[in-house]
Design a protein around this motif. Structure first.
Motif, PDB file in Angstrom:
ATOM      1  N   LYS A  17       0.830  -1.205   0.000  1.00  0.00           N
ATOM      2  CA  LYS A  17       0.000   0.000   0.000  1.00  0.00           C
ATOM      3  C   LYS A  17       0.864   1.255   0.000  1.00  0.00           C
ATOM      4  O   LYS A  17       0.525   2.247  -0.635  1.00  0.00           O
ATOM      5  N   GLU A  18       1.983   1.208   0.710  1.00  0.00           N
ATOM      6  CA  GLU A  18       2.881   2.359   0.766  1.00  0.00           C
ATOM      7  C   GLU A  18       3.493   2.646  -0.611  1.00  0.00           C
ATOM      8  O   GLU A  18       3.598   3.798  -1.028  1.00  0.00           O
ATOM      9  N   GLU A  19       3.898   1.599  -1.319  1.00  0.00           N
ATOM     10  CA  GLU A  19       4.454   1.773  -2.664  1.00  0.00           C
ATOM     11  C   GLU A  19       3.400   2.328  -3.622  1.00  0.00           C
ATOM     12  O   GLU A  19       3.703   3.176  -4.467  1.00  0.00           O
ATOM     13  N   ILE A  20       2.174   1.864  -3.474  1.00  0.00           N
ATOM     14  CA  ILE A  20       1.082   2.351  -4.317  1.00  0.00           C
ATOM     15  C   ILE A  20       0.820   3.827  -4.035  1.00  0.00           C
ATOM     16  O   ILE A  20       0.632   4.627  -4.952  1.00  0.00           O
ATOM     17  N   LYS A  21       0.833   4.193  -2.764  1.00  0.00           N
ATOM     18  CA  LYS A  21       0.597   5.586  -2.387  1.00  0.00           C
ATOM     19  C   LYS A  21       1.697   6.503  -2.943  1.00  0.00           C
ATOM     20  O   LYS A  21       1.418   7.576  -3.482  1.00  0.00           O
ATOM     21  N   LYS A  22       2.953   6.071  -2.840  1.00  0.00           N
ATOM     22  CA  LYS A  22       4.061   6.861  -3.368  1.00  0.00           C
ATOM     23  C   LYS A  22       3.955   7.011  -4.886  1.00  0.00           C
ATOM     24  O   LYS A  22       4.188   8.084  -5.431  1.00  0.00           O
ATOM     25  N   ALA A  23       3.611   5.912  -5.553  1.00  0.00           N
ATOM     26  CA  ALA A  23       3.476   5.948  -7.012  1.00  0.00           C
ATOM     27  C   ALA A  23       2.324   6.861  -7.421  1.00  0.00           C
ATOM     28  O   ALA A  23       2.429   7.612  -8.401  1.00  0.00           O
ATOM     29  N   TYR A  24       1.234   6.814  -6.663  1.00  0.00           N
ATOM     30  CA  TYR A  24       0.092   7.686  -6.951  1.00  0.00           C
ATOM     31  C   TYR A  24       0.489   9.157  -6.838  1.00  0.00           C
ATOM     32  O   TYR A  24       0.175   9.967  -7.711  1.00  0.00           O
ATOM     33  N   ARG A  25       1.170   9.490  -5.770  1.00  0.00           N
ATOM     34  CA  ARG A  25       1.596  10.882  -5.587  1.00  0.00           C
ATOM     35  C   ARG A  25       2.537  11.334  -6.701  1.00  0.00           C
ATOM     36  O   ARG A  25       2.435  12.441  -7.224  1.00  0.00           O
ATOM     37  N   VAL A  39      -2.059  21.238 -22.199  1.00  0.00           N
ATOM     38  CA  VAL A  39      -2.209  19.821 -22.527  1.00  0.00           C
ATOM     39  C   VAL A  39      -3.413  19.282 -21.760  1.00  0.00           C
ATOM     40  O   VAL A  39      -3.560  19.527 -20.565  1.00  0.00           O
ATOM     41  N   ASP A  40      -4.290  18.555 -22.440  1.00  0.00           N
ATOM     42  CA  ASP A  40      -5.455  17.980 -21.777  1.00  0.00           C
ATOM     43  C   ASP A  40      -5.042  16.670 -21.096  1.00  0.00           C
ATOM     44  O   ASP A  40      -4.835  15.650 -21.742  1.00  0.00           O
ATOM     45  N   VAL A  41      -4.885  16.745 -19.788  1.00  0.00           N
ATOM     46  CA  VAL A  41      -4.461  15.574 -19.007  1.00  0.00           C
ATOM     47  C   VAL A  41      -5.613  15.003 -18.191  1.00  0.00           C
ATOM     48  O   VAL A  41      -5.400  14.190 -17.305  1.00  0.00           O
ATOM     49  N   THR A  42      -6.830  15.374 -18.523  1.00  0.00           N
ATOM     50  CA  THR A  42      -8.006  14.949 -17.771  1.00  0.00           C
ATOM     51  C   THR A  42      -8.128  13.433 -17.732  1.00  0.00           C
ATOM     52  O   THR A  42      -8.306  12.845 -16.665  1.00  0.00           O
ATOM     53  N   GLU A  43      -8.010  12.786 -18.880  1.00  0.00           N
ATOM     54  CA  GLU A  43      -8.166  11.332 -18.947  1.00  0.00           C
ATOM     55  C   GLU A  43      -7.062  10.621 -18.150  1.00  0.00           C
ATOM     56  O   GLU A  43      -7.325   9.656 -17.437  1.00  0.00           O
ATOM     57  N   MET A  44      -5.839  11.119 -18.253  1.00  0.00           N
ATOM     58  CA  MET A  44      -4.729  10.513 -17.525  1.00  0.00           C
ATOM     59  C   MET A  44      -4.947  10.649 -16.017  1.00  0.00           C
ATOM     60  O   MET A  44      -4.740   9.695 -15.267  1.00  0.00           O
ATOM     61  N   MET A  45      -5.366  11.818 -15.575  1.00  0.00           N
ATOM     62  CA  MET A  45      -5.615  12.031 -14.146  1.00  0.00           C
ATOM     63  C   MET A  45      -6.766  11.158 -13.658  1.00  0.00           C
ATOM     64  O   MET A  45      -6.713  10.617 -12.548  1.00  0.00           O
ATOM     65  N   GLN A  46      -7.790  10.972 -14.477  1.00  0.00           N
ATOM     66  CA  GLN A  46      -8.896  10.099 -14.101  1.00  0.00           C
ATOM     67  C   GLN A  46      -8.413   8.660 -13.950  1.00  0.00           C
ATOM     68  O   GLN A  46      -8.810   7.957 -13.009  1.00  0.00           O
ATOM     69  N   ASP A  47      -7.565   8.205 -14.861  1.00  0.00           N
ATOM     70  CA  ASP A  47      -7.020   6.851 -14.777  1.00  0.00           C
ATOM     71  C   ASP A  47      -6.151   6.679 -13.531  1.00  0.00           C
ATOM     72  O   ASP A  47      -6.211   5.653 -12.855  1.00  0.00           O
ATOM     73  N   ILE A  48      -5.343   7.674 -13.228  1.00  0.00           N
ATOM     74  CA  ILE A  48      -4.469   7.613 -12.051  1.00  0.00           C
ATOM     75  C   ILE A  48      -5.304   7.556 -10.776  1.00  0.00           C
ATOM     76  O   ILE A  48      -5.055   6.733  -9.885  1.00  0.00           O
ATOM     77  N   ASN A  49      -6.319   8.409 -10.687  1.00  0.00           N
ATOM     78  CA  ASN A  49      -7.188   8.411  -9.509  1.00  0.00           C
ATOM     79  C   ASN A  49      -7.964   7.109  -9.368  1.00  0.00           C
ATOM     80  O   ASN A  49      -8.107   6.576  -8.266  1.00  0.00           O
ATOM     81  N   GLU A  50      -8.457   6.591 -10.488  1.00  0.00           N
ATOM     82  CA  GLU A  50      -9.201   5.332 -10.479  1.00  0.00           C
ATOM     83  C   GLU A  50      -8.293   4.176 -10.057  1.00  0.00           C
ATOM     84  O   GLU A  50      -8.687   3.327  -9.255  1.00  0.00           O
ATOM     85  N   ALA A  51      -7.079   4.145 -10.571  1.00  0.00           N
ATOM     86  CA  ALA A  51      -6.129   3.090 -10.219  1.00  0.00           C
ATOM     87  C   ALA A  51      -5.822   3.119  -8.723  1.00  0.00           C
ATOM     88  O   ALA A  51      -5.810   2.086  -8.055  1.00  0.00           O
ATOM     89  N   TYR A  52      -5.596   4.302  -8.199  1.00  0.00           N
ATOM     90  CA  TYR A  52      -5.304   4.427  -6.773  1.00  0.00           C
ATOM     91  C   TYR A  52      -6.505   4.010  -5.925  1.00  0.00           C
ATOM     92  O   TYR A  52      -6.359   3.300  -4.931  1.00  0.00           O
TER      93      TYR A  52
END
Length: 100
Positions: A17-25, A39-52
Motif C-alpha cells: 500500500k505504501e508503494e502504491i501511495k508513493k506511485a500515486y503521488r 495539454v489535456d491531461v483529464t483522462e490521464m488524471m482520471q485513470d491515475i485516480n481510479e487506479a489508486y
C-alpha cells in the motif's frame, strides 16, 4: 477495454500500500494540469485516480486482482498472427466477470 492499473501507477503486482501511495503521488504530480499547461491531461488524471482508488482498497484490489490474473493469462496465451498489420497484433476480446 481492460485497464492495467499496475502499469498506470508503474508498480508491480506485489506492491505494498505504501508503494502504491508513493506511485500515486508521483504520477499525480507528474500529470497535474498545473504542470502541463495547454495539454489535456483529464483522462490521464482520471485513470491515475481510479487506479489508486481500486488498488488502495483491500476488497476492490482483491476483486481486481482476480480479473487481472485472468487478463494476463489470456495475454500470454494469445499469440499475434503474422498476416495482420502490426497495429492489430494484440487485440483482445475480454469480458470482466464480476458477480457484484
Amino acid at each position: 477495454m481492460f485497464k492495467d492499473y499496475y502499469q498506470i501507477l508503474d508498480v508491480s503486482f506485489s506492491a505494498s500500500k505504501e508503494e502504491i501511495k508513493k506511485a500515486y503521488r508521483k504520477k499525480s504530480l507528474q500529470w497535474h494540469p498545473d504542470r502541463n499547461p495547454g495539454v489535456d491531461v483529464t483522462e490521464m488524471m482520471q485513470d491515475i485516480n481510479e487506479a489508486y482508488k481500486i488498488l488502495n482498497d483491500d476488497i476492490s484490489r482483491a476483486r481486481y486482482d482476480k480479473e487481472y490474473q485472468l487478463f494476463t493469462q489470456q495475454r500470454e496465451n494469445c499469440k499475434p498472427k503474422r498476416s495482420r498489420p502490426q497495429s492489430e497484433y494484440w487485440i483482445y476480446d475480454y469480458e470482466i466477470n464480476d458477480e457484484d
